[in-house]
Motif scaffolding. Structure first.
Motif, short mmCIF file in Angstrom:
data_model
loop_
_atom_site.label_atom_id
_atom_site.label_comp_id
_atom_site.label_asym_id
_atom_site.label_seq_id
_atom_site.Cartn_x
_atom_site.Cartn_y
_atom_site.Cartn_z
N SER A 1 5.59 -0.39 0.31
CA SER A 1 4.55 -1.41 0.29
C SER A 1 3.43 -1.07 1.28
N LEU A 2 3.83 -0.57 2.46
CA LEU A 2 2.83 -0.18 3.46
C LEU A 2 2.02 1.02 2.97
N LEU A 3 2.69 2.05 2.46
CA LEU A 3 1.99 3.24 1.98
C LEU A 3 1.13 2.93 0.76
N PHE A 4 1.64 2.11 -0.13
CA PHE A 4 0.93 1.74 -1.35
C PHE A 4 -0.38 1.03 -1.01
N ALA A 5 -0.34 0.16 0.00
CA ALA A 5 -1.52 -0.61 0.38
C ALA A 5 -2.47 0.16 1.29
N GLY A 6 -2.06 1.35 1.72
CA GLY A 6 -2.90 2.12 2.64
C GLY A 6 -2.97 1.48 4.01
#
Length: 495
Positions: free
Chosen positions: A40-45
């Motif tokens: 979720s963190l990586l996906f949202a940048g």
């Protein structure tokens, strides 16, 4: 092993006889205490850097804007990617059969290794005791902040004991080692585990690999700042023109590996570990300066073990600390290996999100690679605004993404690199297929418990998962994107 139909793959076909990644667990900044939360963190940048809190050390005593801060025993970096105090100190000692007096004398690294390691073993369904344990750990500061009067002080603060804790608590009788090669520690540990699994005549049932790093005091900030390693932004501005040093980070990641024995379905594996390599810079420009030819050699050795060509790589998790010297040398090394590639190589680095976790950095990047394979999407390089003009990309088809990118394949080869500042380089190459999202080969109903009624509900739309939805569910067949919701459809109606 019952592989999926190879005609379904738009990328490389599945390998055989390779090491498999059965489980991964994390305890990382930004509340990334699970696989899904990290994605979720990586996906949202997103990024995880914050200013140093008072429960770590007093900024007023050690921070200054003076560019020569190291000369006066201070630092001009005041940001880092920190775990919460609860993650550092909360620990159920009874679960591990320990007395509270012993647990209180343990450095946070030992607590994190026990928790993430136990989670990884549990998720992998391990029942045997013939498990190897390898830990990448460069503990040097935390022992200064644990009560030295405790009779358990020595065993609670020694780095070799950190690797032994898990084996002792769970009775694991395989090989047990601790690795300290600075920034490449955990990926060197992974390489050793992989070699042992693939080459040993009496191979163990599996191997647990863990990387851990905690930043309790100002010691490292002052020391690294004096050496010119830290950037004043407190972030890793990977591939960016303003990069002048890295931002520190902490956390713990674990992965469980097992040989492909043909006893489990492919769906039980997260991905395959194809190749790994470790080498040394030898004599280079300076003790801490990266060596491009040695990095190239490390990448080639790993690809040779994986029996794949550099042109087949679709993306790469770079070391990418965001330093003026390191990034151009690394990109040049990759360019020297990947020649004649038809499609652009996606270059990314988790350090832009999680900071440079030093001993844990290599395994953090490895975990990110697993997520890229599972979702067939490459996360953005955070803070990338203007590309570093020193990067030599002429004739090199590559893509430095500053937003989430579709890989364009449902199976792929990718690699992760990690380079220690003492000159020890490590590399790993993986294969995996998309299991989540629109490129998934076998879309399936993903359920989570409703926080109100505790019944299983669809993670995407909230519909209760019963015998009627198992046979047909629109989220599965339409391959909709998954987004967490507050509660199930029935609870939502009742409100």
């Amino acid at each position: 092993m019952e592989y999926l139909d190879e005609t379904a793959f738009t990328g490389p076909p599945p390998p055989s006889g390779k090491a498999q990644v059965l489980s991964v667990s994390t305890c990382l900044p930004g509340c990334c205490d699970s696989f899904d939360e990290l994605w979720s963190l990586l996906f949202a940048g997103g990024e995880t850097q914050t200013e140093v809190a008072l429960d770590r050390w007093d900024l007023s005593l050690y921070y200054t804007i003076d560019p020569d801060a190291g000369a006066v025993g201070k630092t001009n970096a005041k940001h880092g990617a920190f775990l919460s105090s609860q993650n550092l100190w909360s620990f159920d000692c009874r679960y591990f059969g320990m007395k509270s007096s012993e647990a209180n004398a343990m450095v946070p690294e030992q607590r994190l290794v026990l928790r993430t390691g136990a989670t990884s073993l549990l998720e992998a369904g391990v029942t045997t005791k013939s498990i190897d344990t390898y830990v990448g750990d460069c503990t040097s500061e935390s022992r200064n902040y644990v009560c030295a009067l405790s009779p358990h002080f020595n065993q609670g603060t020694a780095a070799p004991v950190t690797a032994s804790r898990l084996a002792y608590c769970f009775g694991l009788r395989g090989e047990n080692c601790s690795f300290d090669t600075a920034c490449s520690s955990s990926l060197v540990a992974l390489g050793h585990a992989h070699s042992k699994l693939c080459l040993a005549k009496c191979a163990p049932t599996g191997a647990l690999v863990i990387g851990v790093r905690v930043l309790l005091g100002p010691d490292g900030f002052v020391g690294l700042g004096a050496g010119g390693f830290l950037g004043v932004h407190g972030r890793c501005l990977t591939f960016d023109g303003s990069a002048s040093g890295f931002g520190r980070g902490e956390g713990c990641s674990a992965a469980f590996l097992s040989l492909d024995t043909g006893e489990q379905d492919m769906d039980m594996h997260l991905c395959s570990l194809l190749g790994s390599a470790v080498n040394q810079d030898g004599r280079s420009a300076s003790m801490t300066a990266p060596n491009g030819p040695s990095q190239q050699s490390c990448i080639r050795d790993s690809l040779a073990m994986a029996e794949i060509s550099a042109e087949s790589l679709s993306s790469m998790e770079c070391h990418g600390t965001g330093t003026a010297l390191g990034d151009p040398i690394e990109v040049g090394a990759v360019r020297g290996v990947v020649r004649g590639k038809r499609f652009p190589l996606l270059l990314t680095s988790s350090k832009s999100n999680l900071g440079h976790a030093e001993a844990a950095a290599g395994l953090n990047g490895f975990v990110k690679c697993v997520l890229i394979l599972l979702h067939s999407a490459c996360p953005a390089n955070v803070h990338l605004r203007v590309l570093n003009g020193s990067l030599d990309t002429e004739g090199f088809p590559c893509f430095f993404g500053n937003e989430l990118a579709d890989v364009g394949l449902n199976s792929q080869h990718l690699g992760v690199s990690s380079f220690g500042f003492g000159g020890t380089n490590a590399r790993a190459d993986l294969w995996g297929f998309c299991q989540e999202g629109p490129r998934s080969l076998e879309p399936r109903l993903v359920t989570i418990p409703c926080p109100l009624c505790r019944r299983d509900m669809c993670k995407s739309c909230g519909q209760i998962a019963d015998e009627h939805t198992l046979d047909y569910h629109h989220c599965v067949h339409e391959r909709e994107s998954q987004a967490s919701i507050a509660c199930c459809s029935e609870c939502d109606v009742s409100q």
